[in-house]
Design an enzyme around this catalytic site. Structure first.
Site, PDB file in Angstrom:
ATOM      1  N   VAL A 179       0.842  -1.200   0.000  1.00  0.00           N
ATOM      2  CA  VAL A 179       0.000   0.000   0.000  1.00  0.00           C
ATOM      3  C   VAL A 179       0.878   1.252   0.000  1.00  0.00           C
ATOM      4  O   VAL A 179       1.675   1.459   0.924  1.00  0.00           O
ATOM      5  CB  VAL A 179      -0.934   0.029   1.227  1.00  0.00           C
ATOM      6  CG1 VAL A 179      -1.821   1.271   1.195  1.00  0.00           C
ATOM      7  CG2 VAL A 179      -1.793  -1.231   1.281  1.00  0.00           C
ATOM      8  N   LYS A 188      -5.649  -1.538  -2.510  1.00  0.00           N
ATOM      9  CA  LYS A 188      -4.949  -0.890  -1.389  1.00  0.00           C
ATOM     10  C   LYS A 188      -5.950  -0.418  -0.335  1.00  0.00           C
ATOM     11  O   LYS A 188      -5.715  -0.547   0.878  1.00  0.00           O
ATOM     12  CB  LYS A 188      -4.123   0.280  -1.912  1.00  0.00           C
ATOM     13  CG  LYS A 188      -3.016  -0.156  -2.868  1.00  0.00           C
ATOM     14  CD  LYS A 188      -2.458   1.022  -3.655  1.00  0.00           C
ATOM     15  CE  LYS A 188      -1.369   0.598  -4.638  1.00  0.00           C
ATOM     16  NZ  LYS A 188      -1.057   1.631  -5.624  1.00  0.00           N
ATOM     17  N   GLY A 234       7.892   2.898  -7.508  1.00  0.00           N
ATOM     18  CA  GLY A 234       9.302   3.094  -7.881  1.00  0.00           C
ATOM     19  C   GLY A 234      10.198   2.122  -7.131  1.00  0.00           C
ATOM     20  O   GLY A 234       9.840   1.610  -6.063  1.00  0.00           O
TER      21      GLY A 234
HETATM   22  N1  HSE Z   1       0.478   1.253 -10.393  1.00  0.00           N
HETATM   23  C1  HSE Z   1       0.663   1.688  -9.059  1.00  0.00           C
HETATM   24  C2  HSE Z   1       0.540   3.198  -9.040  1.00  0.00           C
HETATM   25  C3  HSE Z   1       2.033   1.265  -8.573  1.00  0.00           C
HETATM   26  O1  HSE Z   1       0.479   3.832 -10.100  1.00  0.00           O
HETATM   27  O2  HSE Z   1       0.443   3.775  -7.969  1.00  0.00           O
HETATM   28  C4  HSE Z   1       2.145   1.177  -7.079  1.00  0.00           C
HETATM   29  O3  HSE Z   1       1.249   0.280  -6.516  1.00  0.00           O
END
Ligand code: HSE
Length: 439
Positions: free
Chosen positions: A132, A205, A302
């Site tokens: 998350v 999340k 990242g």
């Molecule tokens: N695809 C997700 C985002 C990556 O853009 O936040 C992190 O969970």
């Protein structure tokens, strides 16, 4: 003391970042954990692919089961994503008595109840801070830092890709597809970017956050998701005229009727800190009865930021290796036998204020007809603006801000308004949240 042996499943962006952070900060990490933490094995899809980390001291394999079945591995770090092979591997690792660290939000949101129950039986930990909001230690904050509170609600920008798209559309007038392609290039977007823009990633999340905030089982299938693809620059500028910004928010709220669990575009007052979280950054506002509103901000994706969370979990797991399993922090913050069965509210039962844009023919009594239908459905108007038509005889946009109303009443009202012959049928409707600490 002998170092703890780690096996990583998946050596992509986050896996490579985890190896780098463990190597770069080895001394600091050992001082914190009390023992060294070394990656001895990692599974990869292809042996030949270039890596972002040094693998000279790691045994690589293309068979992830070799790692979960390897007796020398103490902790398995699952970073392959998805919820089929990952589930099989995590359950196998648990069955083999290994602790697990994962960044996999889909896995935890969809299969977490089963995984935690298996882990509890085996006396092992499954840690998921990185699942998350990437590097933001939000799981730790809600699960431990706010343990004295009754959490009332939380609201978060928990998908960097959709926030990046909204920010670029607002600031630079760029097109949706153009910005999404850039987010994919930067490595933020999910393998299937519809997960980002349709709110599924955020709902994964949010499901996890709601469980640890309220002490309820994980119920991803009950989360309401609405994407942000239909938002236009007109919506953004009309919202700005009223003093709001549009964010793709995940909201979990405890009400007398049940728990709200919803991801959708939302107008929030521009003066709120959350309204000013831009680009790929994430932020979560958590309102506890004792502490009041608290805000957590940082990089939600990242290599290094997500590795920061993975390594923090590894340090926690290593510290807990010698503790009695009964006395560890429970997976979902509340003791497993103390989770409660408060229902998740269907979206029709959720109350919120609304932003509406209705296009009407400029004729007598049309506005009166619209406001009468709203009034008949118990909907009170907070603000209303009728704009000048683009040219003589064209329809006029009427922008309305309503007070809070239960969604099914709004559905009925908009159906009736849409049936008026003077009204065009593409009515824009976006929920409004004031994020008021007293709510
Ligand atoms: N695809 C997700 C985002 C990556 O853009 O936040 C992190 O969970």
């Amino acid at each position: 003391m002998k170092p703890v042996n780690i096996g990583i499943l998946g050596l992509g962006t986050v896996g490579g970042g985890t190896v780098n952070v463990l190597q770069r900060n080895a001394d600091e990490i050992t001082r914190r954990a009390g023992r060294g933490i070394q990656v001895t094995m990692a599974s990869v899809r292809s042996m030949d692919k270039p890596r972002i980390c040094d693998t000279s001291s790691i045994t690589l394999t293309t068979d992830p089961f070799e790692i979960v079945n390897q007796p020398d591995i103490d902790v398995v770090v699952e970073l392959i994503g998805g919820d089929t092979l990952a589930l099989e591997l995590v359950l196998q690792a648990i069955a083999n008595g290994k602790h697990v660290v994962t960044a996999n939000k889909a896995l935890i949101a969809v299969h977490g109840n089963e995984i935690f129950s298996a882990a509890q039986k085996m006396g092992v930990t499954v840690a998921f801070e990185a699942a998350v909001a990437g590097g933001i230690p939000i799981i730790k904050a809600v699960r431990e830092g706010l343990a004295g509170n009754r959490v009332q609600w939380l609201a978060g920008i928990i998908n960097g890709t959709s926030n990046f798209i909204l920010t670029e559309m607002r600031d630079k007038g760029r097109s949706f597809d153009d910005v999404l392609a850039e987010a994919q290039q930067l490595g933020y977007a999910e393998a299937d970017p519809t997960f980002d823009v349709e709110g599924i990633d955020a709902a994964h999340k949010l499901t996890i956050l709601a469980s640890i905030a309220f002490g309820i089982p994980l119920q991803f299938d009950k989360a309401y998701t609405e994407g942000m693809r239909s938002l236009t620059t007109q919506d953004v500028s009309d919202a700005a005229d009223l003093g709001f910004r549009i964010k793709h928010l995940g909201i979990a709220r405890r009400t007398e009727k049940g728990v709200e669990l919803r991801v959708h575009p939302t107008l929030i007052p521009e003066k709120r800190l959350l309204a000013n979280v831009d680009g790929v950054m994430n932020a979560i506002l958590v309102n506890g009865d004792a502490v009041g509103p608290t805000l957590y901000y940082g990089a939600g994706a990242g290599a290094d930021p997500t590795a920061s969370a993975v390594v923090a979990d590894l340090v926690d797991v290593v510290r807990a290796l010698t503790t009695d399993p009964e006395n560890r922090v429970p997976h979902l913050a509340f003791q497993a036998d103390a989770l409660d069965d408060t229902a998740i509210l269907p979206i029709e039962e959720v109350s919120s204020a609304w932003f509406l844009r209705i296009k009407a023919l400029d004729q007598p009594n049309v506005l009166a007809g619209v406001t009468k239908i709203l009034g008949d459905n118990g909907i009170s108007i907070e603000a209303i603006v009728q704009k000048v038509p683009h040219h003589h005889g064209a329809s006029v946009p009427i922008v309305i801000l309503t007070h809070e109303v239960v969604e099914k009443a709004m559905n009925l009202a908009l159906q009736a308004i849409g049936n008026m012959p003077e009204i065009e049928d593409d009515i824009t409707r976006i929920r409004v949240e004031y994020l008021d600490p007293d709510q």
